[in-house]
Design an enzyme around this catalytic site. Structure first.
Site, PDB file in Angstrom:
ATOM      1  N   TYR A  44       0.841  -1.196   0.000  1.00  0.00           N
ATOM      2  CA  TYR A  44       0.000   0.000   0.000  1.00  0.00           C
ATOM      3  C   TYR A  44       0.877   1.248   0.000  1.00  0.00           C
ATOM      4  CZ  TYR A  44      -3.935   3.028   1.132  1.00  0.00           C
ATOM      5  OH  TYR A  44      -4.904   3.992   1.089  1.00  0.00           O
ATOM      6  N   PHE A  56      -9.056  19.589 -24.802  1.00  0.00           N
ATOM      7  CA  PHE A  56      -9.495  18.208 -24.909  1.00  0.00           C
ATOM      8  C   PHE A  56     -10.801  18.133 -24.111  1.00  0.00           C
ATOM      9  CE2 PHE A  56      -9.676  13.684 -23.807  1.00  0.00           C
ATOM     10  CZ  PHE A  56      -9.753  13.202 -25.094  1.00  0.00           C
ATOM     11  N   THR A  57     -11.660  17.177 -24.459  1.00  0.00           N
ATOM     12  CA  THR A  57     -13.003  17.136 -23.858  1.00  0.00           C
ATOM     13  C   THR A  57     -12.970  17.134 -22.325  1.00  0.00           C
ATOM     14  OG1 THR A  57     -12.914  14.742 -24.117  1.00  0.00           O
ATOM     15  CG2 THR A  57     -14.100  15.966 -25.818  1.00  0.00           C
ATOM     16  N   ASP A  74       0.278  18.971 -21.134  1.00  0.00           N
ATOM     17  CA  ASP A  74      -0.390  17.671 -21.230  1.00  0.00           C
ATOM     18  C   ASP A  74       0.462  16.830 -22.177  1.00  0.00           C
ATOM     19  OD1 ASP A  74      -1.882  15.481 -22.044  1.00  0.00           O
ATOM     20  OD2 ASP A  74      -3.787  16.568 -22.080  1.00  0.00           O
ATOM     21  N   LYS A 114      -2.233   6.088 -22.906  1.00  0.00           N
ATOM     22  CA  LYS A 114      -1.868   6.271 -24.314  1.00  0.00           C
ATOM     23  C   LYS A 114      -0.366   5.960 -24.492  1.00  0.00           C
ATOM     24  CE  LYS A 114      -4.346   9.855 -26.142  1.00  0.00           C
ATOM     25  NZ  LYS A 114      -5.626   9.531 -26.784  1.00  0.00           N
ATOM     26  N   ARG A 118     -15.483  13.171 -33.705  1.00  0.00           N
ATOM     27  CA  ARG A 118     -14.774  14.264 -33.053  1.00  0.00           C
ATOM     28  C   ARG A 118     -15.219  15.563 -33.728  1.00  0.00           C
ATOM     29  NH1 ARG A 118     -12.305  12.612 -28.146  1.00  0.00           N
ATOM     30  NH2 ARG A 118     -14.529  12.749 -27.945  1.00  0.00           N
ATOM     31  N   PHE A 122     -21.220  13.021 -25.738  1.00  0.00           N
ATOM     32  CA  PHE A 122     -20.818  12.038 -26.751  1.00  0.00           C
ATOM     33  C   PHE A 122     -20.663  10.635 -26.182  1.00  0.00           C
ATOM     34  CE2 PHE A 122     -16.343  11.606 -25.518  1.00  0.00           C
ATOM     35  CZ  PHE A 122     -16.121  12.782 -24.815  1.00  0.00           C
TER      36      PHE A 122
HETATM   37  N1  F0G Z   1      -5.407  14.621 -22.497  1.00  0.00           N
HETATM   38  C1  F0G Z   1      -5.324  14.127 -23.754  1.00  0.00           C
HETATM   39  C2  F0G Z   1      -4.502  14.844 -24.770  1.00  0.00           C
HETATM   40  C3  F0G Z   1      -6.021  12.962 -24.084  1.00  0.00           C
HETATM   41  O1  F0G Z   1      -5.942  12.491 -25.331  1.00  0.00           O
HETATM   42  C4  F0G Z   1      -6.794  12.302 -23.099  1.00  0.00           C
HETATM   43  C5  F0G Z   1      -7.560  11.108 -23.416  1.00  0.00           C
HETATM   44  C6  F0G Z   1      -6.841  12.851 -21.801  1.00  0.00           C
HETATM   45  C7  F0G Z   1      -6.131  14.014 -21.549  1.00  0.00           C
HETATM   46  C8  F0G Z   1      -7.663  12.228 -20.723  1.00  0.00           C
HETATM   47  O2  F0G Z   1      -7.018  11.099 -20.259  1.00  0.00           O
HETATM   48  O3  F0G Z   1      -8.666   9.264 -20.759  1.00  0.00           O
HETATM   49  O4  F0G Z   1      -6.716   8.886 -19.228  1.00  0.00           O
HETATM   50  O5  F0G Z   1      -8.600  10.298 -18.513  1.00  0.00           O
HETATM   51  N2  F0G Z   1      -7.752  10.702 -24.604  1.00  0.00           N
HETATM   52  C9  F0G Z   1      -8.468   9.486 -25.002  1.00  0.00           C
HETATM   53  C10 F0G Z   1      -8.751   9.514 -26.486  1.00  0.00           C
HETATM   54  C11 F0G Z   1      -9.686   9.210 -24.190  1.00  0.00           C
HETATM   55  O6  F0G Z   1      -9.482   8.637 -26.947  1.00  0.00           O
HETATM   56  O7  F0G Z   1      -8.220  10.370 -27.206  1.00  0.00           O
HETATM   57  P1  F0G Z   1      -7.804   9.821 -19.659  1.00  0.00           P
END
Ligand code: F0G
Length: 449
Positions: free
Chosen positions: A51, A103-104, A193, A234, A357, A423
């Site tokens: 832990y 990013f979303t 990021d 990723k 997208r 989405f």
């Molecule tokens: N920043 C970037 C540039 C991303 O592409 C993603 C996720 C995140 C933050 C969020 O990270 O999913 O680990 O919480 N991208 C995925 C995609 C979901 O399909 O492009 P996460």
């Protein structure tokens, strides 16, 4: 064919809601679905499950320091968890967060914390056919102007290395250096990021700093960040994520939130096995052939599609092939969601699952109006170490067929529209039952399969 038609209808024409069993090539995302290397798998077996105080965490911290150059490492359960903690620490009601592109999940966390996201991409970024080599760059002239007026209200500047929603487009070393200089002048922290810093660095090497090894480019790029974070799903090729900094004060502010929202400092919501795989994944970010293989496949696919006249984002970036739905479905109006319709139609025509997208990925304004983004794309993502050239040949073949039959595809309309990140769970229907017409056409040419 019949099964795909049923599956997409059941999924509300939203590829997020398809079952993986109903998908032939899964190109929804590269997130959490990359193949791991044998070295990563081996690391998972020998991870030290504790832990607190696990030496596997220490190995992660060492890898972060050696590859990315940061003294302090905080593991988190995924990228958006890092965004949540950064927003909670730095954003106040009415704060600005300035970014090359949103990013979303970033936008959602900034706005949930009371902030306002300001995007400053270069103008070429919003033109799908512009061949600018670094379409992910921030517009530094507008950044300077913005901070001159608003630096006191700006919580941080955020640069996404490889701008996801612009079509996987890179940021140059020259640009990040300039952005950092401007931030320093106004005393505003720079957040990077780095979820796809490996692919970004591959382009920097190719187009800007040819003689530098990839590892040197990654470290130099990251060195501009006051806070660095990444989704490790990723580039790290595992699950989870991390946050890293050399700023002790910021580290301490964020560290106190970690046990509340994520987990103890040594695991942050990840399993120790994933931490071991991530430590190895970070070290392997510097291997050029490994990092470049998907970029080369994407390039091949874009070239073939372009030859056949299919409108694609150029130059080809990282992450995936991005198809320009505004041009592909010229006759589908924006309020009928061309990128969503194209993504659903392409699944019917190929069994390939891509991701919308465009407007559907952009939530409505607070007053309920739609805010249509400049780019309306279908993304076909390339998980790492997964697909081969023959897969790309199939993709091209079916997409060219769909392009020839594009007049059949009308748009989509909402059946169920969630209030935030719509989405993911939203459901739609095909206006005028075009999915049936498309399936009938397909059957006439290819049979039932
Ligand atoms: N920043 C970037 C540039 C991303 O592409 C993603 C996720 C995140 C933050 C969020 O990270 O999913 O680990 O919480 N991208 C995925 C995609 C979901 O399909 O492009 P996460």
């Amino acid at each position: 064919m019949e099964e795909r038609l049923l599956a997409i209808r059941e999924a509300g024409f939203n590829t997020f809601l398809l079952k993986a069993d109903d998908v032939f090539l899964d190109m929804l995302t590269d997130s959490g679905v990359n193949a791991m290397t044998v070295e990563q798998l081996a690391g998972m077996v020998s991870a030290q499950d504790a832990y607190a105080g696990s030496n596997t965490y220490e190995e992660l911290a060492r890898a972060v320091e050696e590859v990315l150059g940061f003294k302090y490492t905080l593991p988190v359960h995924q990228g958006r968890a890092a965004e949540h903690l950064i927003a909670r620490t730095l954003v106040r009601q009415g704060s600005f967060v300035v970014t090359n592109f949103h990013f979303t999940t970033t936008r959602a966390h900034v706005e949930l914390a009371g902030g306002v996201l300001v995007e400053l991409p270069i103008p070429e970024a919003l033109d799908a056919s512009s061949e600018h080599p670094f379409k992910g760059n921030m517009d530094t002239v507008r950044l300077e102007e913005f901070l001159a007026r608003n630096h006191e209200r700006t919580a941080f500047v955020r640069v996404e290395a490889l701008a996801n929603l612009l079509g996987g487009q890179p940021v140059s070393m020259e640009n990040i250096k300039l952005v950092k200089e401007i931030c320093e002048r106004y005393g505003v922290p720079l957040v990077i990021d780095g979820s796809m810093i490996d692919w970004n660095s591959y382009f920097v090497k190719e187009r800007e700093l040819g003689s530098w090894p990839l590892g040197k480019i990654i470290k130099e790029f990251a060195s501009h960040a006051d806070v660095f974070y990444m989704s490790a799903r990723k580039a790290g090729s595992v699950r989870g994520g991390l946050l890293a900094t050399n700023n002790r004060e910021l580290y301490e502010k964020i560290a106190v939130l970690l046990p509340v929202f994520e987990g103890f400092l040594s695991y942050g919501g990840m399993s120790v096995k994933e931490i071991a795989a991530l430590a190895m994944g970070l070290r392997q970010l510097t291997e050029e052939e490994l990092i470049g293989s998907e970029i080369e496949l994407i390039r091949y696919g874009v070239r073939e599609l372009d030859k056949a006249g299919v409108p694609v984002v150029k130059p080809p970036g990282g992450l995936g092939i991005h198809v320009d739905a505004l041009k592909f479905l010229e006759n589908v109006p924006r309020n009928r969601y061309p990128a969503g319709a194209l993504t659903a139609a392409f699944y019917i025509a190929s069994g390939i699952r891509g991701m919308e997208r465009g407007a559907i990925s952009n939530d409505r304004l607070p007053d309920g109006r739609e805010e249509y983004p400049a780019l309306e794309l279908m993304r076909l993502a390339f998980p790492r170490k997964t697909y081969l050239r023959s897969h790309v040949e199939y993709l091209v073949d079916r997409l060219v067929w769909l392009y020839e039959n594009r007049d059949v595809v009308k748009g989509l309309e909402w059946v169920y529209e969630p209030p935030v990140l719509r989405f993911f769970l939203g459901r739609l229907r095909d206006v005028g039952n075009w999915s049936q017409t498309l399936a009938d056409k397909y059957r006439r040419e290819f049979g039932e399969r």
